[in-house]
Design a protein around this motif. Structure first.
Motif, PDB file in Angstrom:
ATOM      1  N   VAL A   1      45.145  37.369  41.267  1.00 46.24           N
ATOM      2  CA  VAL A   1      45.226  36.666  39.975  1.00 46.24           C
ATOM      3  C   VAL A   1      45.906  37.550  38.930  1.00 46.24           C
ATOM      4  CG1 VAL A   1      43.875  35.631  38.116  1.00 46.24           C
ATOM      5  CG2 VAL A   1      43.234  35.224  40.479  1.00 46.24           C
ATOM      6  N   ALA A   2      45.610  38.854  38.936  1.00 48.26           N
ATOM      7  CA  ALA A   2      46.258  39.766  37.987  1.00 48.26           C
ATOM      8  C   ALA A   2      47.762  39.849  38.254  1.00 48.26           C
ATOM      9  CB  ALA A   2      45.626  41.149  38.070  1.00 48.26           C
ATOM     10  N   ALA A   3      48.155  39.858  39.520  1.00 47.34           N
ATOM     11  CA  ALA A   3      49.583  39.867  39.848  1.00 47.34           C
ATOM     12  C   ALA A   3      50.250  38.561  39.413  1.00 47.34           C
ATOM     13  CB  ALA A   3      49.779  40.094  41.338  1.00 47.34           C
ATOM     14  N   ALA A   4      49.572  37.442  39.614  1.00 45.48           N
ATOM     15  CA  ALA A   4      50.107  36.155  39.157  1.00 45.48           C
ATOM     16  C   ALA A   4      50.198  36.119  37.636  1.00 45.48           C
ATOM     17  CB  ALA A   4      49.228  35.011  39.656  1.00 45.48           C
ATOM     18  N   LEU A   5      49.229  36.711  36.969  1.00 39.47           N
ATOM     19  CA  LEU A   5      49.253  36.794  35.514  1.00 39.47           C
ATOM     20  C   LEU A   5      50.458  37.600  35.038  1.00 39.47           C
ATOM     21  CD1 LEU A   5      47.856  36.375  32.742  1.00 39.47           C
ATOM     22  CD2 LEU A   5      46.648  38.510  33.196  1.00 39.47           C
ATOM     23  N   GLY A   6      50.740  38.701  35.709  1.00 42.34           N
ATOM     24  CA  GLY A   6      51.907  39.506  35.351  1.00 42.34           C
ATOM     25  C   GLY A   6      53.202  38.738  35.528  1.00 42.34           C
TER      26      GLY A   6
ATOM     27  N   ALA B   1      49.791  45.098  30.696  1.00 44.85           N
ATOM     28  CA  ALA B   1      48.339  44.964  30.821  1.00 44.85           C
ATOM     29  C   ALA B   1      47.960  44.402  32.189  1.00 44.85           C
ATOM     30  CB  ALA B   1      47.791  44.075  29.712  1.00 44.85           C
ATOM     31  N   ALA B   2      48.738  43.445  32.685  1.00 45.73           N
ATOM     32  CA  ALA B   2      48.467  42.889  34.019  1.00 45.73           C
ATOM     33  C   ALA B   2      48.710  43.930  35.103  1.00 45.73           C
ATOM     34  CB  ALA B   2      49.324  41.654  34.261  1.00 45.73           C
ATOM     35  N   VAL B   3      49.728  44.761  34.917  1.00 48.64           N
ATOM     36  CA  VAL B   3      49.998  45.827  35.887  1.00 48.64           C
ATOM     37  C   VAL B   3      48.846  46.821  35.904  1.00 48.64           C
ATOM     38  CG1 VAL B   3      51.506  47.806  36.361  1.00 48.64           C
ATOM     39  CG2 VAL B   3      52.496  45.577  35.832  1.00 48.64           C
ATOM     40  N   VAL B   4      48.307  47.123  34.733  1.00 52.99           N
ATOM     41  CA  VAL B   4      47.152  48.025  34.675  1.00 52.99           C
ATOM     42  C   VAL B   4      45.972  47.422  35.435  1.00 52.99           C
ATOM     43  CG1 VAL B   4      45.446  49.043  33.104  1.00 52.99           C
ATOM     44  CG2 VAL B   4      47.866  49.160  32.554  1.00 52.99           C
ATOM     45  N   LEU B   5      45.790  46.107  35.345  1.00 48.66           N
ATOM     46  CA  LEU B   5      44.719  45.457  36.106  1.00 48.66           C
ATOM     47  C   LEU B   5      44.942  45.583  37.604  1.00 48.66           C
ATOM     48  CD1 LEU B   5      44.090  42.147  34.127  1.00 48.66           C
ATOM     49  CD2 LEU B   5      42.546  44.094  34.339  1.00 48.66           C
TER      50      LEU B   5
ATOM     51  N   ILE C   1      42.325  52.794  27.757  1.00 45.13           N
ATOM     52  CA  ILE C   1      43.398  53.041  26.806  1.00 45.13           C
ATOM     53  C   ILE C   1      44.639  52.223  27.154  1.00 45.13           C
ATOM     54  CG2 ILE C   1      45.022  54.792  25.986  1.00 45.13           C
ATOM     55  CD1 ILE C   1      42.653  56.798  26.235  1.00 45.13           C
ATOM     56  N   ALA C   2      45.015  52.212  28.433  1.00 47.66           N
ATOM     57  CA  ALA C   2      46.224  51.493  28.834  1.00 47.66           C
ATOM     58  C   ALA C   2      46.049  49.980  28.677  1.00 47.66           C
ATOM     59  CB  ALA C   2      46.583  51.833  30.278  1.00 47.66           C
ATOM     60  N   PHE C   3      44.941  49.433  29.143  1.00 49.63           N
ATOM     61  CA  PHE C   3      44.739  47.994  29.103  1.00 49.63           C
ATOM     62  C   PHE C   3      44.598  47.482  27.677  1.00 49.63           C
ATOM     63  CE2 PHE C   3      41.968  44.215  29.300  1.00 49.63           C
ATOM     64  CZ  PHE C   3      42.801  43.384  30.020  1.00 49.63           C
ATOM     65  N   PHE C   4      43.671  48.065  26.928  1.00 53.60           N
ATOM     66  CA  PHE C   4      43.455  47.573  25.569  1.00 53.60           C
ATOM     67  C   PHE C   4      44.594  47.962  24.636  1.00 53.60           C
ATOM     68  CE2 PHE C   4      39.086  47.340  27.212  1.00 53.60           C
ATOM     69  CZ  PHE C   4      38.868  45.989  26.963  1.00 53.60           C
ATOM     70  N   GLY C   5      45.271  49.072  24.918  1.00 54.99           N
ATOM     71  CA  GLY C   5      46.462  49.424  24.143  1.00 54.99           C
ATOM     72  C   GLY C   5      47.553  48.386  24.306  1.00 54.99           C
TER      73      GLY C   5
END
Length: 113
Positions: free
Chosen positions: A29-34, A62-66, A77-81
């Motif tokens: 799902v995170a990859a699809a989101l990206g 942010a999706a890549v970080v997920l 830091i990476a996601f919320f940034g």
């Protein structure tokens, strides 16, 4: 700052992605989101809204970080940034706070429509 057709499509897409998280694994799902955010970024850039395109591109980050899921403070830091930077760019563009960078004859603001 009214919603347009693009906003409705992106909202519907996110609802579908959230619903698919019940059936699919989180990484899928995170990859699809990206991928979805990347297509939305291209769509906004093609429509002449570069700051919004950049906001969507930051949300791809942010999706890549997920997907790669680094541990601890790096993840936070990476996601919320990425999320906050994207929100700042999106609202800055929608409220006319960012300069026009796409073409010179729009009146000095990105969303001067």
């Amino acid at each position: 700052m009214a919603m347009d057709r693009f906003d409705l499509v992106s909202t519907l897409g996110f609802v579908v992605l959230i619903a698919s998280s019940v059936v699919l694994e989180g990484v899928v799902v995170a990859a699809a989101l990206g991928g979805f955010a990347l297509s939305l970024s291209s769509w906004r850039l093609y429509a002449g809204h570069p700051w919004e395109a950049l906001a969507w591109l930051v949300w791809v980050g942010a999706a890549v970080v997920l997907v790669i899921a680094p541990g601890g403070a790096v993840f936070l830091i990476a996601f919320f940034g990425c999320l906050l930077t994207g929100l700042g760019l999106l609202f800055g563009s929608r409220l006319g706070l960012l300069p026009a960078i796409w073409d010179g004859d729009r009146g000095g603001r990105d969303r001067a429509e």
